[in-house]
Design an enzyme around this catalytic site. Structure first.
Site, PDB file in Angstrom:
ATOM      1  N   TYR A 174       9.905   3.179 -37.289  1.00  0.00           N
ATOM      2  CA  TYR A 174       8.927   3.631 -36.869  1.00  0.00           C
ATOM      3  C   TYR A 174       9.703   4.950 -37.533  1.00  0.00           C
ATOM      4  O   TYR A 174      11.244   5.280 -37.905  1.00  0.00           O
ATOM      5  CB  TYR A 174       9.845   4.815 -35.625  1.00  0.00           C
ATOM      6  N   LYS A 184       4.428   3.227 -37.765  1.00  0.00           N
ATOM      7  CA  LYS A 184       4.246   4.593 -36.937  1.00  0.00           C
ATOM      8  C   LYS A 184       5.092   5.591 -38.147  1.00  0.00           C
ATOM      9  O   LYS A 184       6.096   6.284 -38.114  1.00  0.00           O
ATOM     10  CB  LYS A 184       5.207   4.472 -35.335  1.00  0.00           C
TER      11      LYS A 184
END
Lengths: 311, 311, 311, 311
Positions: free
Chosen positions: A138, A166
């Site tokens: 992330y 992500k």
């Protein structure tokens, strides 16, 4: 259910509806999840920053994740954010998420501490070592104040520590170079790249990103699903027009008064106000200490929903 | 010559070749400009950060700009950077540029100081008030440590203070929202938006940007001209493939050792090393105190030029 | 035991010794606490950033705090860090700390999120509302990326939300203005200001700070106790000489290779290496993913301990 | 006149008074300089950030420096700021300053560019190589976004590139370590350390700094001279009390509305408003694009001057 490889399409980071008393509003959370699945999303991302993970207690996180896993019922995979400061704490969240039936874990670099890239790599390896679930990096420097270095991501992609990324860094130039390099190394079909740049999704898909994790997708999931479909079909002008409409709608995140509330509160408050106005959730409250949107701001959200054809 | 409205296409920020003694290498600078014009660029941007404007004395700046204006000879317009700390100093550079025949001025927000948006707006209005030339805002937070606020840009677009924007912020989400808002206000044909995000040009053009100011365009102007042409023709897959090739070539900017030299030196040194290897300029030197690229780094530049089909 | 009002003197932020397997080393932690108490400190601060709170699981945090409370046995008060992202999570840690017998809580502004000063104030009020213990604000912008605004601290001091401040901001000019303003409002005897600027303690005490929370106090508590005593006695030249000696000793925090490890690892690793060399703790390990100090670095720590008269 | 070695005492960074039309107000600038000399300062620092150097044209800079050199007339040395982006431009300013009779040059690290410590060291060596005057490093990360690394300063002190440091970093812990290390290397009598931390001068002098460069010294030079004298005499309680009074007076820098003007404008506007209220300068105007202080803010400055015993 196993995650598709690669994971493509729209994977919204679900808002976490709360009751006026501050508990997880299970009925409303189910409604959010059902609406997203109905709109054709490819997966659900629970406990991300749009899900107010930073504000929820461990017990609330478990309730939220369990509710969404149950609601999804295997129709789409569920990714669970494991948001905490460092390795051991993240690993505990990942363990809890696996027990609750998540299909993948999303973890950021350490924060609060000052961390070296070698430590970041070790961090992900240890988290991966403690779970059977696929792990997504992330990249969210706005929150953790470190950008995941491209070399680290490539190293962790090559050795299968990370199943995907992500990318909420907003650095679309770096994303392009990463995508090019993943292809050069033959990793483009095994490593999933999901952009969090929700206002430049057409460009990211044109560049080869597999999918998108749009906070605004809570409000207009059908729009993002259309945008993705146009892009997959090579209908780029229509994709761009859809993105333009969504970019105009994104103005809801700025109706809050920056002199009176934080950037997090303004954006999350707007997503929830919109879901409330759309009749999806029962209460637009955000978790303390976030300042709630005032009446004028909520009205402005309503007008923008009308302009965007949603209300 | 008057600037086209809007200004579209490829407007590279020219490198400023130096002699081994550190003077402007006029012959080489002419060669850079001729090569760009021959490749089909739409304009030339002199004295930007790629042009080492921050490193050049006022006399050197005048020599560089005068040389390029003369070489261009009205075939393409010449934009001149007016890089300095605050209003009066920028206005002096703008005045000098106008006298030397520039067709437009590019100026950033104040730096070194701590400045309010209202002061930034006043800054641009005063610069505009002191020159007859069109003025472009230069959004380069990496250098000036302020991002131009969208509200300020829109206000200065609406009242014709700014004729356009060179967006080197790398914030493509903010760029998308700006483009959408300019169209909503009917300003899309009068206010030129040039992206400096040289690795996501396909996406920026898809989003409605008018053109691009790519530092890498010094090295491969024909590539950027093709990319722009594909985009204008709606041939997005070919545009993306061209952008991919250019993104791979951009690796030249990272051959320098980050433990031994600054980010500016590494990128500018690579552009100049490439131009030297391509036979365009006589000497790859950058201005002091930039550390020069070592031999291994220069060889790596050569290999990347070969990989990119340029050598 | 009730906290003294104001809390003065030396309150070291205890390192948390670990076993080679990564568990809390209870024996060694007791030894650290005993040594500090024996040196004459005024309190113990457990679970601060020097205590690797960010790296410890909730269970480990409880073990560490419980061990120190038991060891202190009422001889000196124990402050407990409640380090987490936002209000509800911090309140949970504060509740656990109260149950374990802590005498006060230390909490920072929210992090990971983007928070407004009004939200920060509400954050502290809610934490305070959920506990009977005195609450200290922890101003540590290096970790939370927000500086506690002076106006917020003064407001929370005036309404007794905060009993004091641990100022690790390093902004000694802002600290001076805060101290002057607290006196102007008659709050200097009820609001405790502890500086974390461990290299400028003489100046901070001269300016009116009540005490100091020095990470280096783990290694040389007697030095900081002497420094405090000299300052209280107005023997400023001797205070400065003691501070100079401690500032030279602080070089241990930079023996780690910044090209191979993070700033947190280097400093915390050095404190633990020193405690190990001094025979206080059994194992110098820091929590993953921190890179451990290499042999040469540990030797450098040893030499600096010798130079400082500790070994 | 040759600079004393080391340079000690109070060396205020002079404000540069302007006429309502924006020209240098020579009469008022002379009055500022005379008042400072009369108060017993040890030197005058012209064209620093308090002097609005960033806002002045090259011609204005020359006028300001020439005026102060002439007014000083050899009674105290005059340091000249050479504020510009990189080496060649700074060297040009240094050359001009030498011709105008400055006794020393003050230069910062490069800005606008991204620079490596090795490049910063080379930068100072080249500037020093181009002038006969002593060179001071100006550590002002707030403006140049780089902190001068201690290792670089020590290297440049040891080889006599730098004669001293003006430390406006606000990092008093780093300053302490530098002072300790300079003494360890026997450089404490040849390398002058002047702190710009104008609210913690007592602590800095206690730590061994040679002097102070206080912006607020424009307003209350006698206060800083007393503070310095008390410190030199070991009368630390009186030094601290004087510093407390000056810290309270420093509130004038925050009377400006942060929602309407930048931090630079607020502080510089307050210094000039105070000098105007005190009858020293004819016009309180700051250079564009700084927003001027409003009437209420100017009244607040007046009240604070009264509270501080100056009006």
């Amino acid at each position: 259910m196993p995650l598709p490889t690669p994971l493509t399409g729209v994977v919204p980071p679900l808002c976490t509806p709360l009751t006026p008393r501050g508990d997880i509003d299970i009925r409303s959370l189910r409604a959010v999840a059902e609406r997203l699945i109905g709109a054709g999303v490819s997966g659900l991302f629970v406990l991300g920053s749009s899900g107010e993970a930073a504000y929820l207690s461990d017990a609330q996180r478990r309730t939220a994740l369990g509710t969404v896993v149950e609601t999804a019922g295997g129709r789409v995979p569920v990714l669970a954010g494991a948001i905490d400061m460092t390795t051991a704490r993240v690993a505990d969240h990942a363990h809890a998420a696996a027990e609750l039936g998540a299909d993948g874990i999303v973890a950021a670099a350490p924060f609060f501490t000052r961390t070296h890239p070698a430590e970041i790599a070790d961090h992900f390896r240890r988290i991966r070592g403690g779970t059977d679930l696929p792990l997504f990096g992330y990249d969210i420097p706005r929150s953790v104040h470190t950008k995941l270095p491209a070399a680290t991501v490539l190293e962790l992609a090559a050795d299968s520590t990370l199943a995907g990324l992500k990318d909420s860094s907003g650095d679309d130039g770096a994303l392009r170079r990463l995508l090019v390099e993943l292809r050069r190394r033959g990793l483009e079909d095994t490593f999933s790249v999901l952009t969090g740049s929700e206002l430049a999704v057409d460009g990211a898909l044109l560049a080869g990103a597999h999918g998108v994790v749009p906070g605004l997708g809570n409000v207009d999931p059908a729009g993002y699903v259309r945008l993705h479909m146009y892009a997959r079909a090579g209908r780029w002008a229509e994709a761009a027009a859809e993105q333009d409409r969504l970019a105009a709608l994104f103005a809801i995140t700025e109706v809050g008064d920056p002199a009176a509330m934080g950037g997090s509160s303004s954006a999350l408050g707007a997503f929830k106000a919109a879901l409330h106005l759309l009749g999806v959730i029962d209460c637009p409250a955000t978790a303390p200490p976030q300042v709630p949107l005032g009446d004028a701001a909520v009205k402005a959200v309503g007008r923008l929903l009308e302009d965007g054809g949603l209300l």
